[in-house]
Structures are given as C-alpha cells and as structure tokens.
Scaffold this motif. Structure first.
Motif, PDB file in Angstrom:
ATOM      1  N   LYS A 131       0.796  -1.215   0.000  1.00 21.11           N
ATOM      2  CA  LYS A 131       0.000   0.000   0.000  1.00 21.11           C
ATOM      3  C   LYS A 131       0.831   1.269   0.000  1.00 21.11           C
ATOM      4  CE  LYS A 131      -4.035  -2.061   2.023  1.00 21.11           C
ATOM      5  NZ  LYS A 131      -4.099  -3.136   3.034  1.00 21.11           N
ATOM      6  N   VAL A 132       0.309   2.237  -0.669  1.00 22.03           N
ATOM      7  CA  VAL A 132       0.977   3.535  -0.694  1.00 22.03           C
ATOM      8  C   VAL A 132       0.827   4.190   0.672  1.00 22.03           C
ATOM      9  CG1 VAL A 132       0.935   5.842  -1.681  1.00 22.03           C
ATOM     10  CG2 VAL A 132       0.545   3.859  -3.145  1.00 22.03           C
ATOM     11  N   LYS A 133       1.934   4.724   1.160  1.00 25.61           N
ATOM     12  CA  LYS A 133       1.953   5.255   2.519  1.00 25.61           C
ATOM     13  C   LYS A 133       2.033   6.774   2.486  1.00 25.61           C
ATOM     14  CE  LYS A 133       4.986   3.993   6.270  1.00 25.61           C
ATOM     15  NZ  LYS A 133       6.072   3.085   6.666  1.00 25.61           N
ATOM     16  N   PHE A 134       2.650   7.289   1.464  1.00 30.99           N
ATOM     17  CA  PHE A 134       2.990   8.702   1.464  1.00 30.99           C
ATOM     18  C   PHE A 134       3.384   9.146   0.062  1.00 30.99           C
ATOM     19  CE2 PHE A 134       6.406  11.899   1.869  1.00 30.99           C
ATOM     20  CZ  PHE A 134       5.766  12.877   2.611  1.00 30.99           C
ATOM     21  N   VAL A 135       2.879  10.289  -0.342  1.00 30.32           N
ATOM     22  CA  VAL A 135       3.263  10.822  -1.654  1.00 30.32           C
ATOM     23  C   VAL A 135       3.656  12.265  -1.467  1.00 30.32           C
ATOM     24  CG1 VAL A 135       2.501  11.267  -4.019  1.00 30.32           C
ATOM     25  CG2 VAL A 135       1.515   9.374  -2.747  1.00 30.32           C
ATOM     26  N   GLY A 153       6.488  -1.076   3.870  1.00 34.95           N
ATOM     27  CA  GLY A 153       7.757  -1.792   3.801  1.00 34.95           C
ATOM     28  C   GLY A 153       8.875  -0.796   3.565  1.00 34.95           C
ATOM     29  N   ASN A 154       8.489   0.479   3.606  1.00 33.62           N
ATOM     30  CA  ASN A 154       9.431   1.574   3.410  1.00 33.62           C
ATOM     31  C   ASN A 154      10.237   1.480   2.121  1.00 33.62           C
ATOM     32  OD1 ASN A 154       8.588   2.861   5.660  1.00 33.62           O
ATOM     33  ND2 ASN A 154      10.318   2.253   6.947  1.00 33.62           N
ATOM     34  N   VAL A 155       9.563   1.024   1.097  1.00 32.66           N
ATOM     35  CA  VAL A 155      10.203   1.048  -0.215  1.00 32.66           C
ATOM     36  C   VAL A 155       9.921   2.404  -0.834  1.00 32.66           C
ATOM     37  CG1 VAL A 155      10.283  -0.009  -2.483  1.00 32.66           C
ATOM     38  CG2 VAL A 155       9.866  -1.405  -0.461  1.00 32.66           C
ATOM     39  N   ILE A 156      10.945   3.019  -1.302  1.00 34.58           N
ATOM     40  CA  ILE A 156      10.808   4.382  -1.809  1.00 34.58           C
ATOM     41  C   ILE A 156      10.981   4.408  -3.316  1.00 34.58           C
ATOM     42  CG2 ILE A 156      11.759   6.715  -1.700  1.00 34.58           C
ATOM     43  CD1 ILE A 156      12.961   5.750   1.065  1.00 34.58           C
ATOM     44  N   LYS A 157      10.049   5.061  -3.980  1.00 31.60           N
ATOM     45  CA  LYS A 157      10.199   5.279  -5.417  1.00 31.60           C
ATOM     46  C   LYS A 157      10.321   6.756  -5.625  1.00 31.60           C
ATOM     47  CE  LYS A 157       7.526   1.479  -7.270  1.00 31.60           C
ATOM     48  NZ  LYS A 157       6.748   1.148  -8.471  1.00 31.60           N
ATOM     49  N   ASN A 158      11.142   7.173  -6.518  1.00 34.16           N
ATOM     50  CA  ASN A 158      11.081   8.583  -6.855  1.00 34.16           C
ATOM     51  C   ASN A 158      11.351   8.838  -8.318  1.00 34.16           C
ATOM     52  OD1 ASN A 158      13.832   8.129  -6.596  1.00 34.16           O
ATOM     53  ND2 ASN A 158      13.762   8.791  -4.490  1.00 34.16           N
ATOM     54  N   ASN A 159      10.949   9.989  -8.707  1.00 35.40           N
ATOM     55  CA  ASN A 159      10.920  10.289 -10.120  1.00 35.40           C
ATOM     56  C   ASN A 159      11.001  11.802 -10.274  1.00 35.40           C
ATOM     57  OD1 ASN A 159      10.855   9.513 -12.696  1.00 35.40           O
ATOM     58  ND2 ASN A 159       8.650   9.086 -12.787  1.00 35.40           N
ATOM     59  N   ILE A 160      11.782  12.231 -11.209  1.00 35.24           N
ATOM     60  CA  ILE A 160      11.812  13.677 -11.472  1.00 35.24           C
ATOM     61  C   ILE A 160      10.940  13.949 -12.684  1.00 35.24           C
ATOM     62  CG2 ILE A 160      13.240  15.625 -12.154  1.00 35.24           C
ATOM     63  CD1 ILE A 160      14.855  15.058  -9.954  1.00 35.24           C
ATOM     64  N   LEU A 161       9.952  14.819 -12.492  1.00 36.92           N
ATOM     65  CA  LEU A 161       9.050  15.158 -13.597  1.00 36.92           C
ATOM     66  C   LEU A 161       9.463  16.509 -14.165  1.00 36.92           C
ATOM     67  CD1 LEU A 161       5.775  14.706 -11.510  1.00 36.92           C
ATOM     68  CD2 LEU A 161       7.140  12.907 -12.583  1.00 36.92           C
ATOM     69  N   THR A 162       9.500  16.568 -15.451  1.00 37.79           N
ATOM     70  CA  THR A 162       9.789  17.853 -16.080  1.00 37.79           C
ATOM     71  C   THR A 162       8.462  18.446 -16.570  1.00 37.79           C
ATOM     72  OG1 THR A 162      11.842  16.883 -16.841  1.00 37.79           O
ATOM     73  CG2 THR A 162      11.229  19.001 -17.779  1.00 37.79           C
ATOM     74  N   VAL A 163       8.154  19.656 -16.110  1.00 35.46           N
ATOM     75  CA  VAL A 163       6.870  20.266 -16.507  1.00 35.46           C
ATOM     76  C   VAL A 163       7.128  21.459 -17.408  1.00 35.46           C
ATOM     77  CG1 VAL A 163       5.533  19.494 -14.540  1.00 35.46           C
ATOM     78  CG2 VAL A 163       6.868  21.593 -14.366  1.00 35.46           C
TER      79      VAL A 163
ATOM     80  N   VAL B 140       6.700  10.455   7.357  1.00 35.19           N
ATOM     81  CA  VAL B 140       5.888   9.497   6.614  1.00 35.19           C
ATOM     82  C   VAL B 140       5.080   8.619   7.544  1.00 35.19           C
ATOM     83  CG1 VAL B 140       7.356   9.373   4.595  1.00 35.19           C
ATOM     84  CG2 VAL B 140       7.789   7.834   6.486  1.00 35.19           C
ATOM     85  N   ASP B 141       5.526   8.515   8.769  1.00 26.90           N
ATOM     86  CA  ASP B 141       4.838   7.623   9.691  1.00 26.90           C
ATOM     87  C   ASP B 141       5.268   8.051  11.097  1.00 26.90           C
ATOM     88  OD1 ASP B 141       3.239   5.574  10.476  1.00 26.90           O
ATOM     89  OD2 ASP B 141       4.176   4.107   9.134  1.00 26.90           O
ATOM     90  N   GLU B 142       4.664   7.452  12.074  1.00 32.89           N
ATOM     91  CA  GLU B 142       5.081   7.793  13.430  1.00 32.89           C
ATOM     92  C   GLU B 142       6.538   7.413  13.648  1.00 32.89           C
ATOM     93  OE1 GLU B 142       2.628   6.310  16.492  1.00 32.89           O
ATOM     94  OE2 GLU B 142       0.799   7.142  15.611  1.00 32.89           O
TER      95      GLU B 142
END
Lengths: 342, 342
Positions: A131-135, A153-163, B140-142
DNA sequence: GTTAGCACTCGTTTAGGTGGAGTGCTAATC
DNA sequence: GATTAGCACTCCACCTAAACGAGTGCTAAC
C-alpha cells in the motif's frame, strides 16, 4: 512391473551413491553398500528391472547405472525429508540488520553459495500488493518536480518530472493534499484509470499541467520494478565435471549473467498451498541451459506480503536433503528477521 | 642491442599474426607474411634477438614465438593508432534516451560485449564532486522521517530515519529551511564536521533530536554509493582457448561476479591529462585472475563532471585497435547524449 | 649480411595394447 | 522359485610407443 520395497531400496542406494561420487554405480557396490545382504548378481537383476522401468540409466554397456530424471524425481518426492539444520553463519549475518535490501540479498546469495557449493540466485521481493503510505511533490529546480512515493515496507520510489509550465507553490500544496488523500492506503494494483481521472476532475482548474503531473505520479507508482535478481557462486559449476565442459559452462554462465531467463524460475506463480519449495530436475526446468542441472527454489516472505524467491542450481546429483534443509531454515530466518525489524 | 626498423617490423608481424591465430608464430610464416623478402633463416636470427631482448617468448624449444607482456606493451604504445569506427548499434541504442541510468549502463555493457566478443564492465558515474540541489525531510509515519536529497545531475538519495521522539511540524519546517540554506550548492566533499556542528548550533533548542537528524542527513549525503558495476559477456572468455581452461575460467568468472576486484580497475585515479584510455597487459593489471588477460579501460564523462569507467577484458591477443576505437567512439557518444539530454 | 640445408627438439596426434569394472547369462544351490 | 557363483564378454580409461610435423639453432656456402 512394480516398484517393491527391495527395488526402492536399491534405487535409493544407487542414487545416494551417485550423489556422493558422481560416478556410475555398479551392482557390487550396492551389494556391499546396503544392508540387504544380496549378492551382486541379484542386484544386477533388480537393476536391469529398474532400468527397464526407466529409473536408472546405463551410459554404455558394462558401465554402472546413473539415475535418470525419473529416478531423481522419485527420490525427491518420496525419500526427501526436510531436516532442520543449523546455518550459523547465515543466522548471524541476517541478524545484523542491513538497511539496503540490495546488499542483504546479495549477501544471502553469497553465503548460500558458499554454504552449499552450488550456484545461487535470489529475486527481490515484489511489492505489487503493498500500500501507498505517502506521496510528495517538491520543486527542486525550474520546471523540475520531484515526486517521492513511499510504499509500505518503506520502499521508496522517486521520479523527477519535467513540466512545461511552472506550478505555483499553492498548486503544489493542493496537489500534494489531493494525491495523499486519494492514494494513501491503496495498494499499487488498486490504482486504476478510473481513479486517476477522478483525481484529475477534483484537481479542477489547472487541469492540463496538473493532469500531466498526476499521470506521471501514477506512472511512477505503477512502474514495473527492475528485474532485480542477485546471483552468486556461478563458478561453483566447475566443481561438477558433468557441468563443467566448455559449452555447457558457457551457456550456464551466460544464463546467470543475463538473468532474464532466471526470472522464469524465480517468478513462477507462487503456489502457496505448499511449503513454497519447488524442485526442477533436468528438463523440468524452463531454462534450457539447465538441462543437466537441478534447481531448487524456495519462496520467502517478508512479513507484509512481499514475496521473493531463492534458487539453488547444481548438478542433478545435488544433495537435495541439505539444499532443501538450508532453504527452509533460510525461509524461517528471513521471516523472523523482518518480523522483528519490519 | 637496438630495436631497429627491421626488428620492429618483425615484432609487429609476430604480434599481428599471433593476434589472429592465437598460435605461436614461426619464422617461415613471418618470412611469407611480411613484405621484407627475407628468408626464414634470417627471420630466425632476428627472432632470437627479439627473444633475447624480451619482446617475445618461446613456450618451449622448437615452438614458434608468442609476444611477451613487454612485446604487447611495445605494440600498444607505438603501433596502435585510434581509428574512428562506426558503432551503429551503439549509437542507435544511446540515442533513444532511457530514464534509468542502471538500464543504460547494463545495456551499454551488453552491446559492447556483443560487438567486441570480449567481456565488458562499466562503473556507474560517481557524483562525489556534485553539488547538493535540494534537501527535504517529511514525516511518513510515526517516528519515521523520510530524508530526500537531490544532487546535481538529478541523482536522488533517500533514507528513512527513525527518531525516538516525535518532531513537531514546526520543527520539521525549520529543519528543512536550515538544511537547505546550509547545504544547497555545496559539493558532497565539501560537507564536513565543522559545518555540521555549526548547523547544530543554529538549530538551537531541540538540539538533541535535531542533532541526530542532521547527522543522519549528513550521513545519507556522504554515504558511499553502492558498488555499481555492470558486467556483460563474461562467457566470451570461452572463445579464447588460452583463457578457457577450467581453473582460469572459474577464477575470472568469479572476479566478474563478485565485482569487488573490478573496482580496482575501474576506479583508478582518473589521469585526466590523457584521453582517459588505459591499457593493462597481463600482470600490469591489479587483478590477479587477469594475469593472462589484457584490460582496456576508458573514462567517460557525463557533462556535469560525473565520471565513470568502461572496461574491456580479453585475451592478451585482443584486437587493441578495434577495442580502443570502439571505446573512443563510445566516450564521445556518451558525452553527446548527455549534453543533449542532461 | 643473407641464405640454404640439415640435424635436432619437443609437443601433438595416432594406434595399439592392457587392465579393470561391470554386465548378462547360465547353471548350480538353497 | 528365488538366489547365487561363475564365466565370457563389453567397453571405457589409461598407458605406451611410434610417427608426425612445426620450428629451431647452427654451419657452411653464397
């Protein structure tokens, strides 16, 4: 013809002996090796039967017998009983929790290879059900927005968006709120087109740019994870003459380096009914370069539903008992560790 | 004794021929192969001289000659002239910009291995000289705080910090401001203990927890990057009988799989005076399992000062011309690509 | 200085020979 | 009828010797 008890015992003895020596096994050896008190001649008769039934093979006339795939299969299915076994090293290693999953897995593969003297592989757990925890979106530079998504599970995804067009601080704040309210708590597989367009509607006014950003975030969340498979001990195959000739070795090494094919072994549908342990003997494996190998795989689980697979590749005469034992221990250890620290 | 023009030509011919065939080269072959119009007897005399001088070796009496490390070195230093060469595949591949660095590098390694028929390796660019662009802490969490650091070149580091005591939103905001003002624009190597303690002072009141967080962020920034080395075509070593025997192959394959030792080759101090191309012949390489190999490495640069290294490992009789040419092309392509899209 | 020629060296290949492990079959034994 | 001893046979693995051939070093002639 039936596989009576005596035949079973002889078959077992042939396989055991072959596992140890790697050499075809003759009747006289069995006659001495077992407690059946039968002469070699009798054993020969029985072995002729076993060969006819397809459990053992003769490389050439007047050679001893080696197990066939069918023989191994019989052995694995009926005779293998899991033993709990101390794997002290592994336990110690896992207890000192590492923060980088990647490093842990690589090390597990390595220790496992050292312990077993076979080639090993391990796939990183998939988080599809998580589940998504934080955006969060933040502006890092002109026209560049960083999207960070944290999943259970504290898996982090990140992405740089160019606008194309600058977003105001206010819009960004609004977007953050919107994304969090809508996405938090959803599993990745639950995020679909419908909700994305609903979100776009809610975002209202700046729908063009905002829509783009939302799309990009959704993409980032759904993005297939890399093919994360770690291998170790490939060179152990040289320990087993039956795998070590140039052509076979080259193929195998390529398979281990390319990794794509390993996916077929490691990402099998997890049939959760069982212990999660699978044995592929020779051509039972979907990977052709492993036609002279056996593969044992075990599914492991990290508490919150994240599952990966560990695999061990060795010669057909691998020590099934030990391998299965080791994998079981490892399964439970991984489970423990992540229950304690997850 | 001096290495006159005729000796040079003969040496060159011996090496060229050996590169092609992999077999020791005899005097008669040279006599026919070159345009010197000398009899094999004369060549023999010259070859005896060359052997005495250490440029070539005789595996045993009455065998032809093979180049020694010194011979290869001479060849590489004096005769090798870089040719620009079309590497169509590679160009095409690089032009379609990929977003994941990892995938690009892995693919470069693979294509390079396919092109050259040698084993290849490539290290991800290091960002030690790069500047911090953006820092952000979010809850992100406690008890769990996510620290995201973006560095020039849009490399993102992140880390989940576990804090004993909850931080208020206000404190977090203050911390974010503090970190950004102090760290933005600094290169990673410029961040030192002095500034960290200065920051802690500025943070004032909540110094305990806040100090911890600052330390953690500093750690995350300074954290050694993973050993990111991608390899491909390891099994190409089986193409060269002189590397393919079991023991050597096993060692080499292990080296490629473990990767630690490759670091010694790929993370050499970049001597920027030159083209960035290095050749290690036999024992010149710091990796003992490559004593029968040659290694050619090239430093590549991705626009903003990020540098990595590509390496090719093959037999001593590798086609130096082609390899160097290919690497040079690749260098410039990588440069172009990242100038356009960086 | 160059070359032809020759005896020599030494690794590689080939062929033949031997030993041994193991079999299948048969006849004797339990 | 099941088991076993014995024997002829097969075939691989290993060894040896011989033939081969590529290449050399040296010497004497050009």
């Amino acid at each position: 013809m039936e596989l009576d008890e005596r035949k079973t015992k002889i078959l077992q003895a042939v396989i055991r002996n072959y596992l140890e020596t790697g050499e075809p096994v003759g009747s006289r050896t069995i006659s001495k090796y077992t407690d059946l008190n039968l002469s070699s001649a009798t054993i020969r008769n029985e072995m002729a039967d076993l060969e006819e039934m397809g459990y053992i093979l003769q490389p050439h006339t007047s050679a001893g017998r080696t197990p066939s795939d069918k023989g191994y299969r019989f052995y694995v299915d009926t005779m293998m009983e899991a033993k709990e076994r101390e794997v002290v090293e592994m336990k110690e290693m896992l207890l000192e929790r590492q923060d980088k999953m990647e490093q842990v897995l690589q090390r597990v593969a390595k220790v496992l290879a050292q312990n077993t003297q076979y080639a090993t592989m391990i796939s990183a757990p998939k988080m599809a059900g998580n589940k998504v925890k934080f955006v969060q979106l933040s502006r890092v530079d002109e026209g560049q927005i960083l999207a960070v998504i944290v999943v259970e599970g504290n898996v982090i995804k990140n992405n740089i968006l160019t606008v194309r067009e600058e977003l105001s601080d206010e819009t960004l704040l609004k977007l953050n709120l919107l994304l969090n309210t809508n996405l938090t708590g959803l599993s990745i597989s639950e995020i679909n087109l419908g909700m994305i367009s609903a979100m776009k509607q809610q975002a209202g006014i700046h729908s063009d740019i905002v829509g783009e950003v939302i799309d990009a975030v959704a993409d980032a969340i759904k993005a297939e994870e890399d093919l994360e498979i770690y291998t170790s001990g490939t060179n152990n195959i040289f320990r087993y003459p039956e795998l070590a000739d140039q052509e076979k070795a080259s193929e195998l090494i390529n398979t281990f380096e390319e990794k794509e094919q390993l996916e077929n072994l490691l990402n099998q549908d997890f049939d959760s009914d069982n212990t999660g342990i699978q044995v592929y003997i020779g051509n039972e494996s979907p990977v052709s370069s492993m036609r002279d190998c056996s593969v044992v795989t075990a599914t492991y689980e990290l508490g919150d539903g994240m599952r990966g697979t560990i695999g061990i590749v060795g010669p057909k005469r691998m020590d099934y008992d030990k391998v299965v034992g080791t994998l079981k221990t490892l399964q439970s250890k991984l489970d423990e560790i992540y229950k304690d620290h997850g």
